[in-house]
Design an enzyme around this catalytic site. Structure first.
Site, PDB file in Angstrom:
ATOM      1  N   ASP A  90       0.908  -1.231  -0.058  1.00 41.01           N
ATOM      2  CA  ASP A  90      -0.098  -0.011  -0.055  1.00 41.01           C
ATOM      3  C   ASP A  90       0.885   1.249   0.120  1.00 41.01           C
ATOM      4  OD1 ASP A  90       1.035   0.158   2.737  1.00 41.01           O
ATOM      5  OD2 ASP A  90      -0.812  -1.041   3.341  1.00 41.01           O
ATOM      6  N   ASP A 144       1.261   5.344   1.498  1.00 39.76           N
ATOM      7  CA  ASP A 144       0.713   6.167   2.361  1.00 39.76           C
ATOM      8  C   ASP A 144       1.270   7.621   2.204  1.00 39.76           C
ATOM      9  OD1 ASP A 144      -0.730   4.083   3.722  1.00 39.76           O
ATOM     10  OD2 ASP A 144       1.154   3.963   5.247  1.00 39.76           O
ATOM     11  N   ASP A 157       7.984   6.148  14.215  1.00 40.39           N
ATOM     12  CA  ASP A 157       8.625   5.075  15.034  1.00 40.39           C
ATOM     13  C   ASP A 157      10.072   4.599  14.648  1.00 40.39           C
ATOM     14  OD1 ASP A 157       7.997   3.746  12.786  1.00 40.39           O
ATOM     15  OD2 ASP A 157       6.478   2.195  13.470  1.00 40.39           O
TER      16      ASP A 157
END
Length: 456
Positions: free
Chosen positions: A74, A76, A155
């Site tokens: 995917d 983002d 992160d």
């Protein structure tokens, strides 16, 4: 391969810096990523946001994977636009999430996820923007910030890469390209604090290490075993989604080994973890073989189902429960069904398995003792069952792990390919097989009615 793809990118001197307010800007001439390899819908979203006056970039895993020559699942986008502004820009979008509000832009079956730049949490932030639990876990993360602040809220360094589709430049705030080159998973910021903010980051570290074949950097790895119990505070539905990402990514066996190594498997599957302690060789062999089979099917482009995998992950915890119920006088098959129900109910408190998977999973389990009952027409009836193939494959999996079934898997292998005459012969030859139930008498003895008339 990784080093060859990235050899053009300049390497920073010394150790990677963990916090920078300005990024290293890598021009298009010094990296292998090209906009043609991005989803055209992701490019459309970025360009329309930029045309509307907002900052916007392809970000995170899609940039990382394309640098590694991996096809992203995917795409983002990160932007300075708020979710409401994204919604106003795209009529084909909708807002989702309360803990982490973002926008989904729909293009047929493809969804481009658009997140607003985030910042660190300040004391003056409202409850609608920011909430934390007593353990430090973020319950709400909607404090918006700048491009630079967003990079520090990411992160891992390898996920803090921003690709500008217009200029072709990569903005690297945390030396993520350096860590890609050195095949390391490194947290941005202080590891213990970042794990306390969101314990699922521990699972993400394992997932990326398993998927990419990277090593977890020592400081990033150090607190994991101590903080593993924090996963008990994560909603079971979210953990189910994470388990699917962990074990059905095509690198499930390696990922399981890492979960077990870092004590992260027990919070996800506590009953199976206990079974490993009781029967380590059998349980580990069964689980690893199931994951290896799943990895192989994914590599071949074949369909896989979480139902079969969860059946394998939990099966080692089932036999002892069945024996305990049988010891209480409950017949074998009802004991098996009750034990399965109780085990599944307990597991759902840790990872909430949806019914669309738990129901076929139970059917696979329920058919295991029935596969041994082959007399009469039972064998043919089993072949016609819609779950027969899955149950048969599961039987072979049990045998491959060393479970003794008296050759039951081989018998069913032969029976499927046998002619009708051969099948009748195989049923007759079962003879005194204890697994076959004796025929019931068609007629029942009838008692003569008692003559209750008094003697004359």
């Amino acid at each position: 391969m990784i080093r060859k793809l990235l050899q053009k990118i300049p390497s920073p001197f010394g150790l990677p810096q963990r916090k920078r307010t300005t990024p290293t800007v890598i021009p298009a001439s010094q990296h292998s990523l090209r906009r043609e390899r991005l989803s055209r819908h992701a490019v459309t979203v970025v360009e329309r946001l930029q045309q509307a006056g907002y900052q916007a970039f392809a970000v995170g895993g899609c940039v990382r994977d394309l640098l590694l020559n991996i096809e992203p699942k995917d795409f983002d986008v990160a932007t300075s636009a708020t979710p409401e502004q994204v919604r106003a820009t795209f009529r084909n979008s909708r807002l989702i999430g309360r803990r982490f509000k973002l926008a989904h832009v729909h293009f047929g079956r493809e969804i481009i996820e658009v997140a607003t730049f985030r910042a660190n949490h300040e004391e003056e932030a409202s409850a609608e923007q920011s909430r934390q639990s007593e353990s430090g876990r973020l319950l709400r993360d909607n404090v918006y910030g700048t491009f630079e602040q967003d990079a520090q809220r990411r992160d891992f360094t390898i996920n803090a890469l921003y690709y500008d589709v217009s200029s072709g430049q990569i903005h690297d705030f945390a030396n993520g390209v350096h860590d890609i080159r050195n095949q390391q998973i490194r947290l941005i910021g202080q590891p213990e604090q970042r794990y306390q903010e969101d314990p699922v980051r521990m699972l993400r570290a394992i997932r990326f290490a398993g998927k990419l074949g990277f090593e977890i950097e020592p400081h990033t790895a150090a607190p994991i075993e101590k903080l593993a119990p924090l996963l008990h505070d994560i909603p079971a539905a979210r953990l189910f989604d994470e388990v699917l990402k962990l074990l059905m990514s095509g690198q499930g066996q390696r990922t399981f080994d890492l979960l077990y190594e870092y004590d992260l498997f027990a919070p996800l599957f506590p009953d199976t973890d206990e079974a490993i302690l009781d029967r380590p060789d059998y349980t580990l062999q069964l689980v690893r073989q199931a994951l290896s089979n799943t990895d192989e099917r994914i590599a071949q482009g074949k369909p896989v189902t979480p139902a079969f995998l969860f059946a394998a992950l939990l099966w080692p915890a089932l036999p002892q429960r069945v024996r305990d119920l049988e010891a209480q006088g409950i017949p074998s098959i009802p004991a098996h069904q009750q034990a399965a129900h109780e085990l599944l109910a307990e597991q759902c408190r840790h990872t909430a398995i949806p019914k669309r998977f738990s129901i076929p999973m139970r059917e696979i389990w329920d058919m295991q003792p029935r596969l041994a009952r082959r007399s009469g027409r039972r064998a043919d009836q089993m072949l016609e069952h819609p779950r027969f193939r899955a149950a048969y494959d599961f039987l072979l999996l049990r045998e491959s792990a060393g479970e003794q079934t008296d050759g039951l898997g081989h018998w069913w292998t032969l029976y499927q390919d046998a002619s009708p005459e051969e099948r009748r012969r195989m049923i007759r030859e079962l003879g005194g097989d204890k697994s076959s139930s004796p025929k019931r008498s068609r007629s029942r003895s009838r008692r003569k009615p008692r003559n209750n008339a008094p003697d004359a």
